[in-house]
Design a protein around this motif. Structure first.
Motif, PDB file in Angstrom:
ATOM      1  N   MET A   1       9.402  -3.629  11.067  1.00  0.00           N
ATOM      2  CA  MET A   1       9.537  -2.173  11.102  1.00  0.00           C
ATOM      3  C   MET A   1       9.038  -1.636  12.433  1.00  0.00           C
ATOM      4  SD  MET A   1       8.286  -1.296   7.222  1.00  0.00           S
ATOM      5  CE  MET A   1       9.054  -2.097   5.806  1.00  0.00           C
ATOM      6  N   SER A   2       9.781  -0.709  12.993  1.00  0.00           N
ATOM      7  CA  SER A   2       9.445  -0.159  14.307  1.00  0.00           C
ATOM      8  C   SER A   2       8.560   1.079  14.200  1.00  0.00           C
ATOM      9  CB  SER A   2      10.728   0.193  15.070  1.00  0.00           C
ATOM     10  OG  SER A   2      11.486   1.152  14.349  1.00  0.00           O
ATOM     11  N   PHE A   3       8.100   1.398  13.010  1.00  0.00           N
ATOM     12  CA  PHE A   3       7.250   2.560  12.809  1.00  0.00           C
ATOM     13  C   PHE A   3       5.969   2.126  12.097  1.00  0.00           C
ATOM     14  CE2 PHE A   3      10.633   2.188   9.710  1.00  0.00           C
ATOM     15  CZ  PHE A   3       9.953   2.102   8.503  1.00  0.00           C
ATOM     16  N   ALA A   4       4.980   2.995  12.137  1.00  0.00           N
ATOM     17  CA  ALA A   4       3.664   2.649  11.615  1.00  0.00           C
ATOM     18  C   ALA A   4       3.658   2.651  10.093  1.00  0.00           C
ATOM     19  CB  ALA A   4       2.630   3.640  12.143  1.00  0.00           C
ATOM     20  N   VAL A   5       3.328   1.501   9.499  1.00  0.00           N
ATOM     21  CA  VAL A   5       3.137   1.393   8.052  1.00  0.00           C
ATOM     22  C   VAL A   5       1.983   0.422   7.799  1.00  0.00           C
ATOM     23  CG1 VAL A   5       5.501   1.911   7.316  1.00  0.00           C
ATOM     24  CG2 VAL A   5       4.867  -0.441   7.900  1.00  0.00           C
ATOM     25  N   ASN A   6       1.397   0.511   6.622  1.00  0.00           N
ATOM     26  CA  ASN A   6       0.401  -0.461   6.193  1.00  0.00           C
ATOM     27  C   ASN A   6       1.054  -1.489   5.285  1.00  0.00           C
ATOM     28  OD1 ASN A   6      -1.778   0.721   7.515  1.00  0.00           O
ATOM     29  ND2 ASN A   6      -2.228   2.086   5.795  1.00  0.00           N
ATOM     30  N   LYS A   7       0.471  -2.659   5.212  1.00  0.00           N
ATOM     31  CA  LYS A   7       0.869  -3.638   4.213  1.00  0.00           C
ATOM     32  C   LYS A   7       0.021  -3.438   2.956  1.00  0.00           C
ATOM     33  CE  LYS A   7       2.280  -7.152   7.584  1.00  0.00           C
ATOM     34  NZ  LYS A   7       2.102  -8.548   8.067  1.00  0.00           N
ATOM     35  N   PRO A   8       0.545  -3.811   1.794  1.00  0.00           N
ATOM     36  CA  PRO A   8      -0.261  -3.717   0.573  1.00  0.00           C
ATOM     37  C   PRO A   8      -1.560  -4.509   0.723  1.00  0.00           C
ATOM     38  CG  PRO A   8       2.032  -4.086   0.021  1.00  0.00           C
ATOM     39  CD  PRO A   8       1.918  -4.255   1.513  1.00  0.00           C
ATOM     40  N   ASN A   9      -2.637  -4.016   0.103  1.00  0.00           N
ATOM     41  CA  ASN A   9      -3.921  -4.691   0.253  1.00  0.00           C
ATOM     42  C   ASN A   9      -3.970  -5.972  -0.572  1.00  0.00           C
ATOM     43  OD1 ASN A   9      -4.694  -4.071  -2.460  1.00  0.00           O
ATOM     44  ND2 ASN A   9      -5.467  -2.075  -1.807  1.00  0.00           N
ATOM     45  N   ILE A  10      -5.032  -6.718  -0.379  1.00  0.00           N
ATOM     46  CA  ILE A  10      -5.132  -8.041  -1.003  1.00  0.00           C
ATOM     47  C   ILE A  10      -5.212  -7.951  -2.517  1.00  0.00           C
ATOM     48  CG2 ILE A  10      -7.646  -8.162  -0.795  1.00  0.00           C
ATOM     49  CD1 ILE A  10      -5.131 -11.070  -0.401  1.00  0.00           C
ATOM     50  N   TYR A  11      -5.839  -6.891  -3.037  1.00  0.00           N
ATOM     51  CA  TYR A  11      -5.950  -6.763  -4.494  1.00  0.00           C
ATOM     52  C   TYR A  11      -4.580  -6.503  -5.112  1.00  0.00           C
ATOM     53  CZ  TYR A  11      -7.210  -5.065  -9.106  1.00  0.00           C
ATOM     54  OH  TYR A  11      -7.298  -4.889 -10.468  1.00  0.00           O
ATOM     55  N   THR A  12      -3.836  -5.544  -4.579  1.00  0.00           N
ATOM     56  CA  THR A  12      -2.499  -5.249  -5.090  1.00  0.00           C
ATOM     57  C   THR A  12      -1.601  -6.469  -4.967  1.00  0.00           C
ATOM     58  OG1 THR A  12      -2.717  -2.900  -4.521  1.00  0.00           O
ATOM     59  CG2 THR A  12      -0.486  -3.759  -4.817  1.00  0.00           C
ATOM     60  N   THR A  13      -1.685  -7.148  -3.819  1.00  0.00           N
ATOM     61  CA  THR A  13      -0.870  -8.350  -3.604  1.00  0.00           C
ATOM     62  C   THR A  13      -1.188  -9.411  -4.649  1.00  0.00           C
ATOM     63  OG1 THR A  13      -0.770  -7.913  -1.218  1.00  0.00           O
ATOM     64  CG2 THR A  13      -0.284 -10.148  -1.952  1.00  0.00           C
ATOM     65  N   SER A  14      -2.473  -9.639  -4.887  1.00  0.00           N
ATOM     66  CA  SER A  14      -2.877 -10.654  -5.865  1.00  0.00           C
ATOM     67  C   SER A  14      -2.374 -10.317  -7.258  1.00  0.00           C
ATOM     68  CB  SER A  14      -4.405 -10.792  -5.876  1.00  0.00           C
ATOM     69  OG  SER A  14      -4.879 -11.241  -4.635  1.00  0.00           O
ATOM     70  N   GLN A  15      -2.513  -9.056  -7.646  1.00  0.00           N
ATOM     71  CA  GLN A  15      -2.064  -8.659  -8.983  1.00  0.00           C
ATOM     72  C   GLN A  15      -0.549  -8.799  -9.128  1.00  0.00           C
ATOM     73  OE1 GLN A  15      -4.376  -7.949 -11.474  1.00  0.00           O
ATOM     74  NE2 GLN A  15      -5.673  -8.706  -9.823  1.00  0.00           N
ATOM     75  N   LEU A  16       0.187  -8.469  -8.074  1.00  0.00           N
ATOM     76  CA  LEU A  16       1.643  -8.623  -8.112  1.00  0.00           C
ATOM     77  C   LEU A  16       2.041 -10.091  -8.222  1.00  0.00           C
ATOM     78  CD1 LEU A  16       2.765  -6.004  -5.408  1.00  0.00           C
ATOM     79  CD2 LEU A  16       3.215  -5.898  -7.881  1.00  0.00           C
ATOM     80  N   ILE A  17       1.328 -10.964  -7.503  1.00  0.00           N
ATOM     81  CA  ILE A  17       1.646 -12.399  -7.563  1.00  0.00           C
ATOM     82  C   ILE A  17       1.381 -12.940  -8.954  1.00  0.00           C
ATOM     83  CG2 ILE A  17       0.916 -14.665  -6.750  1.00  0.00           C
ATOM     84  CD1 ILE A  17       0.429 -13.400  -3.988  1.00  0.00           C
ATOM     85  N   ILE A  18       0.207 -12.637  -9.507  1.00  0.00           N
ATOM     86  CA  ILE A  18      -0.160 -13.182 -10.815  1.00  0.00           C
ATOM     87  C   ILE A  18       0.760 -12.654 -11.924  1.00  0.00           C
ATOM     88  CG2 ILE A  18      -1.996 -13.223 -12.560  1.00  0.00           C
ATOM     89  CD1 ILE A  18      -4.003 -13.150 -10.214  1.00  0.00           C
ATOM     90  N   SER A  19       1.164 -11.388 -11.806  1.00  0.00           N
ATOM     91  CA  SER A  19       2.006 -10.772 -12.839  1.00  0.00           C
ATOM     92  C   SER A  19       3.484 -11.069 -12.657  1.00  0.00           C
ATOM     93  CB  SER A  19       1.803  -9.254 -12.833  1.00  0.00           C
ATOM     94  OG  SER A  19       2.293  -8.684 -11.625  1.00  0.00           O
TER      95      SER A  19
END
Length: 809
Positions: free
Chosen positions: A635-653
């Motif tokens: 992406m050529s514009f400023a964005v954040n990536k999801p944090n480690i907690y959200t990422t972990s919950q998405l992976i496990i679920s």
């Protein structure tokens, strides 16, 4: 031996000395630097303290005694408060004069004066953010009160008394390296810590990044990847806390504002690795029956350290702890009756407003269907060896326009005004003075009324066995979503309408569970507290580990809380690693992959420095996270990536199916493919690391915690590869460049306070001093020093050196 690196930094061929007596760009005149009469040799100290034992000072009223203990902590005894803070200013300048000067230049946007054009953008940012303006506002408010004006003036006089005692040969080494001299200290500089800490701790927000993401991908995906926490996961304020007040009405939410422009960059913010822990137990939990408080603010690890320890005693003050060099009073510490510690509360205190100007002259802006006059502020910045630069800052009633056509050119179509609580006049300085002198909880609360920020979870304990947690500060009452995205600067309904009353603050006084704690997590169960709270950066792991341990611990002694501060349990790994291992195709593993797998399979989730499994997990989880969110990198514009907690919950679920396809391959990968790919890549990456760095990849070596000098190019003054466990999101939050900046444990025994402390550095900021950085090894090993106070008060045999300051006749 410690001075060898210091010496080698200045080795130079003798034939160059004459030529290099003329400074080029930011290079110091090497000939002067090598001079035996005024060069760096003078900064090499054989004795740890080189002050005269008797010093006459003009501004002093009565004699003051300064006794240094084995840690070089000054124990200052004065007959009045003005002399007390004068002496504190004098001795702090003795140990940290260059650091004080550096901090003042950071806050006032004046680094270009000493390092040249390369600091111009940084100085412009500091002034556009308003750090200089807020410091002057704080100063002017305090100086109207004769009591505080006298103390600030006294501290300033103490600093200047030390500066005037120096010859150029005695200037701290950094002045010589950067080829400038200390200037006169001012009362404005004495007030700089509020802006410095506010910029470090309360500028956290993601309005720009959130707006960009929502504009491109919509609300539904945004809410999945960046959900708001609800405070149900171990909040700071226990869930059974009643809120027996009638809340003020919430503001009405205006129509959704759509900002059409995409912003390519983001403003500098606080580092997401800054984090802290504090916890206190009452007599029902402790072995002695006394309350025990522990605090560790986790910040960037720097040399010199951000903290300076002092013990201040006068007829109405007896307090010990740490402060920021250049600042009177103790910020974290204890006295005869109470102790207090802080962690950052990352509540959203910054909103951004899109401003529409009438024309390119920017003299009028649209607000409430009318045109209002702007204010133009001219900031002249002195640049070393260059012409001065004048920056024009446009200010509207919301605050300064930080982004505009003259700052970051790719924002030509966007004008963003910053509304920051820290821009309002602060009274936090008064709160700290009250803390220093408070004898009980009621007096402490009287001080809390003055605490305007930066937002902190302030933990309290006292000799009567009470413990308490308060979250004071100035907080606007917000509608859900207010300040989460860029707001319409022309709409009055987008603005803050009112503030949460002090009586409605989050607080808890004692609790049946026997403990209270905080670790930067969401502060309260949002279903019970009537005011909306938001931040993009609450913590999800350290707090749960602390509470898990405190729930089971009994007969607690100070050493138990020290062990908890140094706890290396990796909560992230304990939650996600079993799932990740279960997804691996182990039948296809080669020998290296089997070895990697086995290290993780039998790991107990502790990030101790001498084991290898944490290195495996960190490498694998980092690669998995980067690979999963590789779309963000395009992406050529400023964005954040999801944090480690959200990422972990998405992976496990199993919620990552839509994101598991890697962009660099033509295949459509599944989550299982992604997990196996990242595992195999981690094994290859480890082999490459071993090839580059040697065979030792134990966690302490792999992580490579280091403490760097405030000037990054002064590498000889750094401490590298410190053997310490932990990591960010772990209670012992020592990552590569961040970690516990001060560890303190205080047992509130009515017969005598029992206190311990340590920080990663030394009282002296002089790299040529034998004790430079001497506490780092103890800090890394989880060891503490007795702080000479109360039960372990300073005795005659504990005095390393004594100085007497006398009024000059």
């Amino acid at each position: 031996m410690k001075f060898i690196g210091f010496l080698l930094s200045f080795s130079v061929t003798a034939s160059l000395i004459t030529i290099l007596n003329i400074p080029f760009d930011s290079i110091p005149p090497i000939g002067k630097l090598l001079s035996p009469h005024q060069g760096f040799w003078i900064n090499s100290e054989k004795e740890v303290i080189n002050l005269s034992k008797f010093i006459d000072l003009t501004a002093l009223k009565n004699e003051v005694t300064i006794q240094f203990d084995e840690l070089l902590i000054p124990h200052i005894k004065a007959k009045n408060n003005e002399d007390l803070f004068l002496a504190q200013g004098y001795v702090t300048a003795y140990h940290r004069l260059w650091q004080m000067d550096f901090y003042a230049r950071v806050v006032m946007g004046r680094l270009s004066e000493v390092v040249g054009i390369k600091a111009l953008d940084y100085d412009r940012l500091q002034r556009r953010l308003g750090l200089k303006a807020m410091t002057i506002k704080l100063h002017d408010g305090l100086m109207k009160d004769p009591y505080y004006a006298a103390l600030i003036t006294a501290y300033t006089n103490g600093v200047n008394s030390y500066i005037t005692s120096l010859s150029s040969s005695e200037y701290p080494i950094e002045f010589k390296l950067l080829n400038y001299k200390p200037e006169k200290w001012t009362t404005v500089k004495t007030c700089m810590a509020y802006a410095l800490l506010s910029s470090t701790l309360s500028r956290n927000e993601a309005d720009i990044e959130n707006t960009n993401f929502r504009n491109i991908f919509g609300d539904d995906l945004f809410n999945i990847l960046f959900p708001e926490p609800d405070g149900k996961l171990d909040p700071i304020i226990p869930k059974d806390t009643p809120f027996d007040f009638n809340p003020l009405s919430k503001p009405q939410k205006p129509a959704k504002f759509e900002l059409q422009n995409i912003i390519n960059e983001t403003i500098s913010k606080q580092n997401p690795l800054n984090g802290s822990n504090n916890f206190a137990v009452d007599g029902s939990k402790s072995k002695s029956g006394h309350a025990i408080l522990a605090n560790e603010p986790d910040l960037e690890l720097t040399a010199p350290s951000i903290w300076y320890a002092s013990h201040l005693t006068s007829p109405d003050i007896n307090v010990m702890g740490v402060t920021v060099p250049g600042t009177p009073v103790i910020l974290i510490g204890f006295n005869d009756s109470i102790s207090w510690g802080v962690t950052n509360s990352p509540r959203d205190q910054v909103d951004w407003f899109s401003v529409t100007f009438k024309d390119d002259l920017r003299k009028e802006y649209l607000y409430n269907n009318q045109w209002f006059k702007t204010e133009q502020i001219l900031e002249e910045i002195t640049i070393r060896d260059k012409e001065n630069f004048i920056d024009t800052i446009i200010r509207v009633h919301h605050g300064p326009i930080v982004y505009d056509r003259h700052y970051l050119a790719n924002h030509a179509k966007v004008n963003l005004a910053m509304r920051w609580i820290s821009h309002d006049e602060s009274t936090t300085f008064k709160a700290l003075f009250q803390f220093n002198k408070a004898n009980n909880y009621d007096e402490f609360v009287d001080g809390l009324r003055f605490f305007s920020g930066p937002p902190q979870n302030i933990l309290y304990s006292d000799v009567k066995g009470n413990i308490a947690l308060n979250l004071p500060g100035k907080f606007p009452i917000k509608f859900p979503g207010q300040g989460k995205f860029i707001l319409d600067g022309s709409n009055p309904n987008s603005e803050w309408q009112n503030y949460i009353p002090f009586e409605h603050r989050l607080k808890r006084y004692n609790h049946p569970q026997g403990f209270l704690s905080s670790a930067n997590q969401f502060p309260v169960d949002q279903t019970t507290y009537p005011y909306h709270i938001y931040s993009n950066q609450f913590e999800h792991y350290r707090n749960r580990r602390v509470n898990d341990r405190l729930t089971t611990m009994q007969n607690i002694e100070p050493e138990d809380l020290m062990n908890l501060q140094n706890d290396n349990f990796n909560y992230i790994a304990s939650e996600i690693l079993p799932y990740l291992l279960s997804q691996l195709d182990t039948m296809s593993h080669n020998e290296d992959q089997k070895k990697f797998f086995n290290e993780l399979q039998y790991w107990d989730y502790f990030n101790h420095p001498n084991i290898k499994a944490p290195s495996h997990f960190e490498l694998w989880s980092d690669i998995l996270w980067e690979t999963l969110w590789d779309e963000f990198d395009t992406m050529s514009f400023a964005v954040n990536k999801p944090n480690i907690y959200t990422t972990s919950q998405l992976i496990i679920s199993g919620g990552i199916t839509d994101f598991s396809d890697r962009l660099i391959t033509p295949l459509e990968e599944t989550p299982n493919n992604l997990i196996n790919y990242s595992f195999n890549t981690a094994v290859d990456s480890l082999n490459q690391w071993l090839s580059d760095n040697g065979n030792d990849y134990s966690w302490g070596e792999f992580k490579g915690t280091e403490i760097n000098h405030l000037v990054s190019s002064f590498t000889s003054f750094n401490s590298k590869n410190i053997s310490i466990g932990g990591n960010h999101n772990i209670v012992n939050a020592a990552s590569k460049h961040h970690g516990p900046s001060w560890r303190m444990v205080v047992e509130m025994d009515p017969k005598g306070i029992n206190a311990y402390g340590v920080y990663p550095g030394s009282q002296t900021g002089n790299p040529g001093n034998p004790m430079y950085g001497h506490m780092i090894t103890h800090w890394a090993d989880g060891k503490y020093y007795n702080l000479k106070f109360g039960r372990n008060k300073l005795s005659a045999e504990d005095v390393l050196y004594e100085v007497r300051l006398k009024p000059k006749e």
